[in-house]
Design a protein around this motif. Sequence first.
Motif, PDB file in Angstrom:
ATOM      1  N   ILE A  48      -2.730   0.710   7.665  1.00 17.72           N
ATOM      2  CA  ILE A  48      -1.548   0.612   8.525  1.00 17.72           C
ATOM      3  C   ILE A  48      -1.461  -0.813   9.069  1.00 17.72           C
ATOM      4  CG2 ILE A  48      -0.420   1.413  10.643  1.00 17.72           C
ATOM      5  CD1 ILE A  48      -1.876   4.086  10.245  1.00 17.72           C
ATOM      6  N   TYR A  49      -0.278  -1.404   8.953  1.00 17.38           N
ATOM      7  CA  TYR A  49      -0.012  -2.745   9.455  1.00 17.38           C
ATOM      8  C   TYR A  49       1.071  -2.654  10.529  1.00 17.38           C
ATOM      9  CZ  TYR A  49      -2.113  -3.923   4.894  1.00 17.38           C
ATOM     10  OH  TYR A  49      -2.932  -4.010   3.796  1.00 17.38           O
ATOM     11  N   LEU A  50       0.764  -3.177  11.715  1.00 20.82           N
ATOM     12  CA  LEU A  50       1.710  -3.152  12.834  1.00 20.82           C
ATOM     13  C   LEU A  50       2.068  -4.574  13.246  1.00 20.82           C
ATOM     14  CD1 LEU A  50      -0.071  -0.509  15.110  1.00 20.82           C
ATOM     15  CD2 LEU A  50       1.855  -0.091  13.591  1.00 20.82           C
ATOM     16  N   GLN A  86       6.857  -9.668   5.212  1.00 21.37           N
ATOM     17  CA  GLN A  86       6.982 -10.386   6.478  1.00 21.37           C
ATOM     18  C   GLN A  86       8.283 -10.014   7.187  1.00 21.37           C
ATOM     19  OE1 GLN A  86       6.112 -14.531   6.531  1.00 21.37           O
ATOM     20  NE2 GLN A  86       4.292 -14.337   5.269  1.00 21.37           N
ATOM     21  N   ALA A  87       9.356  -9.881   6.417  1.00 22.68           N
ATOM     22  CA  ALA A  87      10.646  -9.523   7.011  1.00 22.68           C
ATOM     23  C   ALA A  87      10.604  -8.130   7.625  1.00 22.68           C
ATOM     24  CB  ALA A  87      11.746  -9.608   5.953  1.00 22.68           C
ATOM     25  N   LEU A  88       9.890  -7.210   6.990  1.00 14.71           N
ATOM     26  CA  LEU A  88       9.785  -5.851   7.531  1.00 14.71           C
ATOM     27  C   LEU A  88       9.099  -5.854   8.892  1.00 14.71           C
ATOM     28  CD1 LEU A  88       8.844  -3.836   4.303  1.00 14.71           C
ATOM     29  CD2 LEU A  88      10.903  -3.512   5.686  1.00 14.71           C
ATOM     30  N   LEU A  89       7.957  -6.535   8.990  1.00 16.08           N
ATOM     31  CA  LEU A  89       7.252  -6.546  10.271  1.00 16.08           C
ATOM     32  C   LEU A  89       8.030  -7.320  11.332  1.00 16.08           C
ATOM     33  CD1 LEU A  89       4.873  -5.488   8.428  1.00 16.08           C
ATOM     34  CD2 LEU A  89       3.393  -6.462  10.170  1.00 16.08           C
ATOM     35  N   LYS A  90       8.653  -8.429  10.945  1.00 14.94           N
ATOM     36  CA  LYS A  90       9.430  -9.203  11.907  1.00 14.94           C
ATOM     37  C   LYS A  90      10.681  -8.443  12.359  1.00 14.94           C
ATOM     38  CE  LYS A  90       7.805 -13.716  10.311  1.00 14.94           C
ATOM     39  NZ  LYS A  90       8.138 -14.975   9.607  1.00 14.94           N
ATOM     40  N   SER A  91      11.117  -7.466  11.565  1.00 23.10           N
ATOM     41  CA  SER A  91      12.275  -6.645  11.934  1.00 23.10           C
ATOM     42  C   SER A  91      11.884  -5.423  12.744  1.00 23.10           C
ATOM     43  CB  SER A  91      13.027  -6.210  10.666  1.00 23.10           C
ATOM     44  OG  SER A  91      13.521  -7.336   9.958  1.00 23.10           O
ATOM     45  N   GLY A  92      10.586  -5.301  13.050  1.00 24.17           N
ATOM     46  CA  GLY A  92      10.134  -4.215  13.916  1.00 24.17           C
ATOM     47  C   GLY A  92       9.684  -2.958  13.210  1.00 24.17           C
ATOM     48  N   PHE A  93       9.375  -3.065  11.911  1.00 30.86           N
ATOM     49  CA  PHE A  93       8.851  -1.920  11.161  1.00 30.86           C
ATOM     50  C   PHE A  93       7.326  -2.006  11.072  1.00 30.86           C
ATOM     51  CE2 PHE A  93      13.147  -2.456   9.401  1.00 30.86           C
ATOM     52  CZ  PHE A  93      13.628  -1.159   9.488  1.00 30.86           C
ATOM     53  N   ALA A  94       6.683  -0.855  11.048  1.00 35.38           N
ATOM     54  CA  ALA A  94       5.284  -0.755  10.647  1.00 35.38           C
ATOM     55  C   ALA A  94       5.240  -0.420   9.156  1.00 35.38           C
ATOM     56  CB  ALA A  94       4.583   0.325  11.448  1.00 35.38           C
ATOM     57  N   ILE A  95       4.135  -0.768   8.513  1.00 37.51           N
ATOM     58  CA  ILE A  95       3.938  -0.439   7.098  1.00 37.51           C
ATOM     59  C   ILE A  95       2.637   0.338   6.960  1.00 37.51           C
ATOM     60  CG2 ILE A  95       3.491  -1.340   4.776  1.00 37.51           C
ATOM     61  CD1 ILE A  95       5.182  -3.765   5.454  1.00 37.51           C
ATOM     62  N   ALA A  96       2.662   1.421   6.198  1.00 38.14           N
ATOM     63  CA  ALA A  96       1.444   2.144   5.834  1.00 38.14           C
ATOM     64  C   ALA A  96       1.356   2.152   4.312  1.00 38.14           C
ATOM     65  CB  ALA A  96       1.461   3.567   6.371  1.00 38.14           C
ATOM     66  N   SER A  97       0.343   1.517   3.764  1.00 38.37           N
ATOM     67  CA  SER A  97       0.151   1.480   2.318  1.00 38.37           C
ATOM     68  C   SER A  97      -0.868   2.537   1.927  1.00 38.37           C
ATOM     69  CB  SER A  97      -0.327   0.096   1.876  1.00 38.37           C
ATOM     70  OG  SER A  97      -0.410   0.026   0.466  1.00 38.37           O
ATOM     71  N   ILE A  98      -0.452   3.449   1.053  1.00 38.25           N
ATOM     72  CA  ILE A  98      -1.305   4.592   0.737  1.00 38.25           C
ATOM     73  C   ILE A  98      -1.860   4.496  -0.680  1.00 38.25           C
ATOM     74  CG2 ILE A  98       0.013   6.030   2.325  1.00 38.25           C
ATOM     75  CD1 ILE A  98       1.324   7.384  -0.066  1.00 38.25           C
ATOM     76  N   ASP A  99      -3.046   5.006  -0.845  1.00 36.34           N
ATOM     77  CA  ASP A  99      -3.643   5.136  -2.171  1.00 36.34           C
ATOM     78  C   ASP A  99      -3.571   6.595  -2.612  1.00 36.34           C
ATOM     79  OD1 ASP A  99      -4.667   3.675  -4.269  1.00 36.34           O
ATOM     80  OD2 ASP A  99      -6.298   2.829  -3.081  1.00 36.34           O
ATOM     81  N   TYR A 100      -3.726   6.825  -3.892  1.00 34.88           N
ATOM     82  CA  TYR A 100      -3.685   8.173  -4.446  1.00 34.88           C
ATOM     83  C   TYR A 100      -4.518   8.197  -5.721  1.00 34.88           C
ATOM     84  CZ  TYR A 100      -0.002   5.829  -7.154  1.00 34.88           C
ATOM     85  OH  TYR A 100       0.708   4.934  -7.936  1.00 34.88           O
TER      86      TYR A 100
END
Length: 303
Positions: free
Chosen positions: A55-57, A93-107
């Motif tokens: 998770i990236y905040l 970078q644009a996603l985080l600067k726009s106020g989104f968190a990112i969760a990268s999942i493995d499977y």
Amino acid sequence: MNFKTTRVTSILLFFSIFALAQSTNPVLDLFPQGTILHSNIAYVHDTLQKHKLDIYLPANAKANLPLIIWVHGGAWMMNDKYADMNYMKNTIQALLKSGFAIASIDYRQSTQAIFPAQIQDCNLAVEYLYQNANTYHLDRNKFGIIGFSAGGHLASLLALSQNNGITTFITPNAKKSFKIKAVVDFYGPSELISQAMAKGGIDNSKSPEAVLLGASPIARPDLAKIANPVTYVDKNDPPFLIIHGEKDESVPPNESILLSSWLTLSGVSNEVIIVKDAPHYGVLFDAEPIRLKVITFLTKTLQ
């Protein structure tokens, strides 16, 4: 040891663990400075490395944020939760600067377990994020998903099947409480038989689609239908932004056009962008016009 010493030791241990997590994450430098990382979180109580997520905040995140769930590609048989990020660094970078968190999942890869293991893992990962949203400052009512190639297939499949009651896509005793509100599908297969036919219609048991299903889609159209995102399209599905390379050598652009046609027939908001001269993946998908489309779409649907 007195209370003060214990407290200092605990603080030092926390920062040591945090520093270790940063040093072992090969893509953290792609994110804006100050990004908060929660690394290698187990979303299933087992020892499989593939059952982990990151998770990236945004820096100094306090309020619960809309979440973008990142599903990597790799023909269902390779890569990991860091994949596709290196050539999408400006979008990240644009996603985080726009106020989104990112969760990268493995499977689990198809060489470890055949379908539906991959979509079961995706459901488990997203349910974990939903159940632990407050812990990680996530808004459980604002989940979007973005996937690349095989990850685009899984992202679309997860979102489209979420309201169809498909029990085989959920492991026994697992919950499915979340709702995906927006989908960005980068060049994902939508119909595995047409994908196989585009390669000459050869009944190839070693193709990525065949390894995924445990049989060729042409030999087992029943299995292919279950794994096809288009099977589950209905009027209650979330909006889609679909992006495909004009010169994709692995997944024909018609896969995205077909998905769009089914969505349109069902009255689901969607847009298809065919990126001129773009191959199956690469920096052309991180260009400013595409990036702005992605950010605008996710902002409109989630914020």
